[in-house]
Design an enzyme around this catalytic site. Sequence first.
Site, PDB file in Angstrom:
ATOM      1  N   TYR A 138       0.818  -1.216   0.000  1.00 15.62           N
ATOM      2  CA  TYR A 138       0.000   0.000   0.000  1.00 15.62           C
ATOM      3  C   TYR A 138       0.851   1.265   0.000  1.00 15.62           C
ATOM      4  O   TYR A 138       0.455   2.284  -0.538  1.00 15.62           O
ATOM      5  CB  TYR A 138      -0.896   0.040   1.243  1.00 15.62           C
ATOM      6  CG  TYR A 138      -2.258  -0.585   1.072  1.00 15.62           C
ATOM      7  CD1 TYR A 138      -2.393  -1.904   0.675  1.00 15.62           C
ATOM      8  CD2 TYR A 138      -3.406   0.150   1.326  1.00 15.62           C
ATOM      9  CE1 TYR A 138      -3.640  -2.478   0.538  1.00 15.62           C
ATOM     10  CE2 TYR A 138      -4.661  -0.413   1.201  1.00 15.62           C
ATOM     11  CZ  TYR A 138      -4.776  -1.731   0.802  1.00 15.62           C
ATOM     12  OH  TYR A 138      -6.013  -2.284   0.675  1.00 15.62           O
ATOM     13  N   LYS A 188       2.692 -15.402   2.458  1.00 17.06           N
ATOM     14  CA  LYS A 188       2.875 -16.100   1.177  1.00 17.06           C
ATOM     15  C   LYS A 188       4.358 -16.385   1.043  1.00 17.06           C
ATOM     16  O   LYS A 188       5.018 -16.006   0.075  1.00 17.06           O
ATOM     17  CB  LYS A 188       2.332 -15.223   0.037  1.00 17.06           C
ATOM     18  CG  LYS A 188       2.299 -15.889  -1.328  1.00 17.06           C
ATOM     19  CD  LYS A 188       1.272 -17.003  -1.457  1.00 17.06           C
ATOM     20  CE  LYS A 188       1.371 -17.655  -2.828  1.00 17.06           C
ATOM     21  NZ  LYS A 188       0.526 -18.879  -2.929  1.00 17.06           N
ATOM     22  N   ASP A 220      -3.474 -18.129   0.301  1.00 21.31           N
ATOM     23  CA  ASP A 220      -4.477 -18.783  -0.556  1.00 21.31           C
ATOM     24  C   ASP A 220      -5.229 -19.847   0.240  1.00 21.31           C
ATOM     25  O   ASP A 220      -6.456 -19.956   0.175  1.00 21.31           O
ATOM     26  CB  ASP A 220      -3.840 -19.348  -1.839  1.00 21.31           C
ATOM     27  CG  ASP A 220      -2.596 -20.197  -1.594  1.00 21.31           C
ATOM     28  OD1 ASP A 220      -2.085 -20.219  -0.452  1.00 21.31           O
ATOM     29  OD2 ASP A 220      -2.127 -20.840  -2.553  1.00 21.31           O
ATOM     30  N   ASP A 248     -12.681  -8.574   4.183  1.00 17.38           N
ATOM     31  CA  ASP A 248     -13.952  -8.522   3.431  1.00 17.38           C
ATOM     32  C   ASP A 248     -14.558  -9.923   3.336  1.00 17.38           C
ATOM     33  O   ASP A 248     -15.769 -10.100   3.477  1.00 17.38           O
ATOM     34  CB  ASP A 248     -13.729  -7.985   2.006  1.00 17.38           C
ATOM     35  CG  ASP A 248     -14.010  -6.492   1.892  1.00 17.38           C
ATOM     36  OD1 ASP A 248     -13.789  -5.770   2.888  1.00 17.38           O
ATOM     37  OD2 ASP A 248     -14.428  -6.042   0.803  1.00 17.38           O
TER      38      ASP A 248
HETATM   39  C1  IPM Z   1     -10.587  -0.832   3.753  1.00 22.42           C
HETATM   40  C2  IPM Z   1     -10.769  -0.216   2.384  1.00 22.42           C
HETATM   41  C3  IPM Z   1      -9.584   0.694   2.102  1.00 22.42           C
HETATM   42  C4  IPM Z   1      -8.344  -0.178   2.088  1.00 22.42           C
HETATM   43  C5  IPM Z   1      -9.709   1.515   0.806  1.00 22.42           C
HETATM   44  C6  IPM Z   1     -10.987   2.310   0.752  1.00 22.42           C
HETATM   45  C7  IPM Z   1      -8.511   2.406   0.607  1.00 22.42           C
HETATM   46  O1  IPM Z   1     -10.936  -1.207   1.424  1.00 22.42           O
HETATM   47  O2  IPM Z   1     -10.520  -0.085   4.748  1.00 22.42           O
HETATM   48  O3  IPM Z   1     -10.515  -2.055   3.839  1.00 22.42           O
HETATM   49  O4  IPM Z   1      -8.000  -0.776   1.045  1.00 22.42           O
HETATM   50  O5  IPM Z   1      -7.693  -0.271   3.120  1.00 22.42           O
HETATM   51 MG    MG Z   2     -11.076  -3.161   2.215  1.00 17.54          MG
END
Ligand code: IPM
Ligand code: MG
Length: 353
Positions: A138, A188, A220, A248
């Site tokens: 990131y 990984k 994975d 997520d």
């Molecule tokens: C999260 C979101 C953010 C991330 C985005 C909006 C930059 O997906 O907080 O998980 O990737 O961290």
């Molecule tokens: Mg996210």
Amino acid sequence: MKIAVLPGDGIGPEIVAQAVRVLDALKSDGLEINIEHGLIGGCAVDATGEPYPDATHQLASQADAILLGAVGGPKYDALPREKRPEKGLLAIRKALNLFANLRPAILYPELAEASSLKPEVVSDLDIMIVRELTGDIYFGEPRGIEMRDGQRVGYNTMIYSESEIQRIAHVAFQAAQKRNRLLCSVDKMNVLECTQLWRDVVDEVSKSYPDVKLSHMLVDNAAMQLVRNPKQFDVIVTGNMFGDILSDEASMLTGSIGMLPSASLDSNNKGLYEPIHGSAPDIAGRDVANPLATILSVAMMMRYTFNQDEAAQRVENAVRKVLTQGLRTQDIASESMQILGTKAMGDAVLSSL
Ligand code: IPM
Ligand code: MG
């Protein structure tokens, strides 16, 4: 308690408004809460040209805790990368050194039906994902898109220093100590050197926590195990990118991404609290969004930054009670349930509080 409130974009202002009502209720019951509002994301770009304006940085730096809604929307998709709303979120995490992102995935028994997995696979699910939040691909340099040999190439850098890995590992081991003492570190290492270092450093830190059982899993396989048998996990620790994806995935085990709060902490437990879902522009302004993840983020704030366990529990119990009463926003409703709008859900939580 100095709290900076940054509602952001899309459904952000609607859901944050309900969480602020909860803060106001805690205040009138005796907590010394001071709230100030600021801009972040697209609305900040509209007002100042920057997704994380100086004034917001001042406000957030001086606060003990920050409550954030969500950022982003189609209106801003064409902006250059530096001006995009998401950049505001990444900038505040980095500027305040909020390296420890705690994302609990808890299945409320009342919502077992809302999960896409079989109830027996997810019942009583209670996982904590500890995601490193200020490093990895990131933020790694170099990065970019450029011409090489007559064609465009895009590149990013996955990078972790051992001190970055150590500090997030300590947070994860300590979280595990307060829970079921199982920690699974996800990497990984079969392909990426960066994550070989991750595994080595986590192993070294584990020597200070003999009471926690550490395991390692490739990302994975972890993605697969999360849907095959999620209850094998207690605490998961991983880097920024893998944690983004796995959190997520884990949220869906619980039925709705609209239910999950998060905390992003620095080394002094100053924190930014936000629902893990996004700004949902498709439903913004219609009073249908689920405010519960944001309200539960207030509970996390009470627990982690302010050490107010009792207030945290009161808020969590109030949410629990509303669910038990069969009250639902549309994202978590099944047949024969009463569907409430955002504000009405806030009303229900306040009255059960
Ligand atoms: C999260 C979101 C953010 C991330 C985005 C909006 C930059 O997906 O907080 O998980 O990737 O961290
Ligand atoms: Mg996210």
